[in-house]
Structures are given as C-alpha cells and as structure tokens.
Scaffold this motif. Structure first.
Motif, PDB file in Angstrom:
ATOM      1  N   SER A 165       0.831  -1.207   0.000  1.00 29.99           N
ATOM      2  CA  SER A 165       0.000   0.000   0.000  1.00 29.99           C
ATOM      3  C   SER A 165       0.860   1.249   0.000  1.00 29.99           C
ATOM      4  N   PHE A 166       0.225   2.409  -0.180  1.00 28.42           N
ATOM      5  CA  PHE A 166       1.001   3.622  -0.416  1.00 28.42           C
ATOM      6  C   PHE A 166       0.244   4.869   0.054  1.00 28.42           C
ATOM      7  N   ASN A 167       0.995   5.961   0.117  1.00 31.37           N
ATOM      8  CA  ASN A 167       0.487   7.290   0.496  1.00 31.37           C
ATOM      9  C   ASN A 167      -0.008   7.363   1.929  1.00 31.37           C
ATOM     10  N   TYR A 168       0.435   6.449   2.779  1.00 37.62           N
ATOM     11  CA  TYR A 168       0.044   6.527   4.183  1.00 37.62           C
ATOM     12  C   TYR A 168       1.006   7.427   4.951  1.00 37.62           C
ATOM     13  N   SER A 169       0.521   7.991   6.054  1.00 41.33           N
ATOM     14  CA  SER A 169       1.349   8.761   6.972  1.00 41.33           C
ATOM     15  C   SER A 169       1.015   8.282   8.379  1.00 41.33           C
ATOM     16  N   ILE A 170       1.966   7.607   9.001  1.00 48.18           N
ATOM     17  CA  ILE A 170       1.735   6.980  10.311  1.00 48.18           C
ATOM     18  C   ILE A 170       2.842   7.393  11.270  1.00 48.18           C
ATOM     19  N   ASN A 171       2.467   7.975  12.378  1.00 43.32           N
ATOM     20  CA  ASN A 171       3.441   8.392  13.384  1.00 43.32           C
ATOM     21  C   ASN A 171       3.747   7.218  14.310  1.00 43.32           C
ATOM     22  N   PRO A 172       4.993   6.710  14.301  1.00 41.71           N
ATOM     23  CA  PRO A 172       5.330   5.566  15.152  1.00 41.71           C
ATOM     24  C   PRO A 172       5.215   5.871  16.640  1.00 41.71           C
ATOM     25  N   GLU A 173       5.205   7.154  16.983  1.00 42.67           N
ATOM     26  CA  GLU A 173       5.186   7.527  18.393  1.00 42.67           C
ATOM     27  C   GLU A 173       3.801   7.445  19.023  1.00 42.67           C
ATOM     28  N   ASN A 174       2.756   7.522  18.218  1.00 45.64           N
ATOM     29  CA  ASN A 174       1.418   7.480  18.818  1.00 45.64           C
ATOM     30  C   ASN A 174       0.510   6.422  18.188  1.00 45.64           C
ATOM     31  N   ASN A 175       1.148   5.362  17.669  1.00 45.59           N
ATOM     32  CA  ASN A 175       0.415   4.201  17.168  1.00 45.59           C
ATOM     33  C   ASN A 175       1.162   2.936  17.582  1.00 45.59           C
ATOM     34  N   ARG A 176       0.439   1.835  17.712  1.00 49.12           N
ATOM     35  CA  ARG A 176       1.074   0.562  18.076  1.00 49.12           C
ATOM     36  C   ARG A 176       1.448  -0.186  16.798  1.00 49.12           C
ATOM     37  N   LEU A 177       2.755  -0.355  16.582  1.00 58.28           N
ATOM     38  CA  LEU A 177       3.241  -0.884  15.304  1.00 58.28           C
ATOM     39  C   LEU A 177       4.034  -2.181  15.434  1.00 58.28           C
ATOM     40  N   LYS A 178       3.979  -2.823  16.580  1.00 55.47           N
ATOM     41  CA  LYS A 178       4.783  -4.029  16.783  1.00 55.47           C
ATOM     42  C   LYS A 178       4.494  -5.074  15.701  1.00 55.47           C
ATOM     43  N   LYS A 179       5.553  -5.476  15.013  1.00 54.72           N
ATOM     44  CA  LYS A 179       5.512  -6.507  13.965  1.00 54.72           C
ATOM     45  C   LYS A 179       4.641  -6.132  12.758  1.00 54.72           C
ATOM     46  N   ALA A 180       4.337  -4.847  12.606  1.00 55.45           N
ATOM     47  CA  ALA A 180       3.668  -4.397  11.383  1.00 55.45           C
ATOM     48  C   ALA A 180       4.669  -4.487  10.233  1.00 55.45           C
ATOM     49  N   LYS A 181       4.166  -4.669   9.009  1.00 54.70           N
ATOM     50  CA  LYS A 181       5.036  -4.874   7.854  1.00 54.70           C
ATOM     51  C   LYS A 181       4.902  -3.704   6.881  1.00 54.70           C
ATOM     52  N   PHE A 182       6.060  -3.175   6.442  1.00 58.45           N
ATOM     53  CA  PHE A 182       6.104  -2.054   5.500  1.00 58.45           C
ATOM     54  C   PHE A 182       7.124  -2.351   4.414  1.00 58.45           C
ATOM     55  N   SER A 183       6.909  -1.772   3.244  1.00 60.56           N
ATOM     56  CA  SER A 183       7.902  -1.904   2.174  1.00 60.56           C
ATOM     57  C   SER A 183       8.926  -0.778   2.306  1.00 60.56           C
ATOM     58  N   LEU A 184      10.150  -1.066   1.889  1.00 60.06           N
ATOM     59  CA  LEU A 184      11.214  -0.068   1.974  1.00 60.06           C
ATOM     60  C   LEU A 184      10.887   1.158   1.128  1.00 60.06           C
ATOM     61  N   SER A 185      10.234   0.963  -0.007  1.00 57.52           N
ATOM     62  CA  SER A 185       9.939   2.079  -0.912  1.00 57.52           C
ATOM     63  C   SER A 185       8.923   3.063  -0.332  1.00 57.52           C
ATOM     64  N   GLU A 186       8.115   2.623   0.623  1.00 61.57           N
ATOM     65  CA  GLU A 186       7.088   3.495   1.200  1.00 61.57           C
ATOM     66  C   GLU A 186       7.346   3.838   2.663  1.00 61.57           C
ATOM     67  N   VAL A 187       8.520   3.462   3.170  1.00 58.43           N
ATOM     68  CA  VAL A 187       8.786   3.644   4.596  1.00 58.43           C
ATOM     69  C   VAL A 187       8.837   5.124   4.989  1.00 58.43           C
ATOM     70  N   PHE A 188       8.999   6.013   4.008  1.00 61.52           N
ATOM     71  CA  PHE A 188       9.004   7.445   4.330  1.00 61.52           C
ATOM     72  C   PHE A 188       7.681   7.875   4.962  1.00 61.52           C
TER      73      PHE A 188
END
Length: 200
Positions: A165-188
């Motif tokens: 998926s793409f065009n998401y904006s997720i703040n790691p500081e105020n969301n629970r992301l344990k073991k979530a999966k992201f692609s390197l191309s969209e990690v920004f």
C-alpha cells in the motif's frame, strides 16, 4: 396465540439465500430485518438507512452504498467487492461480531473511529481521508490500497501488512506498530513528520 404471532413476525423479517440484482433501493428501501447468505449485485442504496438491519454471510458486489446510515447495523462475515462506499460512519455499527472485508472499494471519507475490526482485509481499495483513530486493526491487511490523508492516531496496527500500500502517513510515536510490515519504498510514510529528506 401470542407465540405463533411472534414466530410469524420473526420469519417475516428474515431473508436468506436470496440474490438481489440491479435493484434501486433509493426508490424502494430495503426492508428492515435480518439477511443471511444473500447477494446484492449492482444495487443502489445511496443515502439509505440501514440502521438496525442485520447482515450475516452476505456479499455486496458493484453496489452504491455511499452515505448510508449504519446505526446499530450488524455486519457479520460480510464481503464488499467493487462498491462505492463514500462517507460511511462504520463506528455507528453494532460492535458484536463486526466483521467485513473490502476488495476494490471506494471508502473515501468514511470512519472506523474506535472500532474493533481485527483481521480485516482491505484490497485494491481507495481509502482517502479515512478515520482509523483509536481503531483496533491488528492482524489486518492493506493490499494495494491508497491511504492518502487517512488518520492513524492511537491505532492498534500490530501485525498489520502495509507492504503493497502507499500514500500513508503513520506516526510511530502514537500508534502501536509491533511486527507491522512495511515496504522499503514506502517507509518514508513513517518518517514524514520529522521533516527530513529521504531519497528513493
């Protein structure tokens, strides 16, 4: 007798194993009641009131469901395919057994605020400016979805798959992301709040 009347009333409001095709429910609204193992193909429900209707093991295909009201509506094991679903407040649904999946749907400006929808599949869908604040999406999957402007705040995203998926904006500081999966191309999309430059 009273019991016979009650049984008749319940049966009258129960529909199962029925296929509705090319129906205009704007002119003739869907009857309140319970629908089980029913399919709705190319039906127009736009702006209709689904409040307190129960759907179990049903499928909606190429339907227009934009701006439907879903106060205490029950969706249990319901699939939506290629449906137009703008502006639906899913947070108003009946929470008990809430379970659905979306494939090829347009869900722009809809809200899942504070809903518990673990293991939900969003596939090939547009989720522009969708509200997922305080939602439990753990173990869900966003497969090839556009998440432009969608809100993730205090959201449980543990083990969620965002890799395609793409065009998401997720703040790691105020969301629970344990073991979530992201692609390197969209990690920004996890780092954009830091005002840093990332080269693809």
């Amino acid at each position: 007798t009273k019991n016979h009347f009650k049984f008749f009333f319940l049966m009258k409001d129960y529909t199962s194993d029925k296929n509705f095709t090319s129906k205009d429910f704007v002119e003739n609204p869907l009857q309140k009641g319970e629908y089980e193992n029913c399919t709705f193909n190319q039906c127009d429900f736009s702006g209709q009131d689904f409040s307190e209707i129960k759907f179990a093991d049903c499928e909606f295909v190429e339907c227009n469901l934009s701006l439907i009201k879903v106060v205490k509506t029950a969706f249990r094991e319901v699939n939506f395919k290629d449906c137009k679903m703008f502006g639906i407040q899913f947070n108003d649904c009946n929470e008990f057994g809430l379970n659905f999946n979306f494939n090829g749907c347009l869900l722009n400006n809809s809200s899942f605020y504070k809903t518990a929808i673990k293991k939900t599949l969003f596939k090939n869908s547009k989720l522009i400016e969708v509200d997922f604040e305080e939602c439990d999406l753990s173990n869900s999957s966003f497969s090839n979805c556009d998440l432009s402007g969608s809100i993730f705040l205090q959201t449980n995203l543990e083990k969620v798959d965002f890799r395609t998926s793409f065009n998401y904006s997720i703040n790691p500081e105020n969301n629970r992301l344990k073991k979530a999966k992201f692609s390197l191309s969209e990690v920004f999309g996890l780092l954009d709040r830091y005002d840093i430059e990332i080269e693809k």
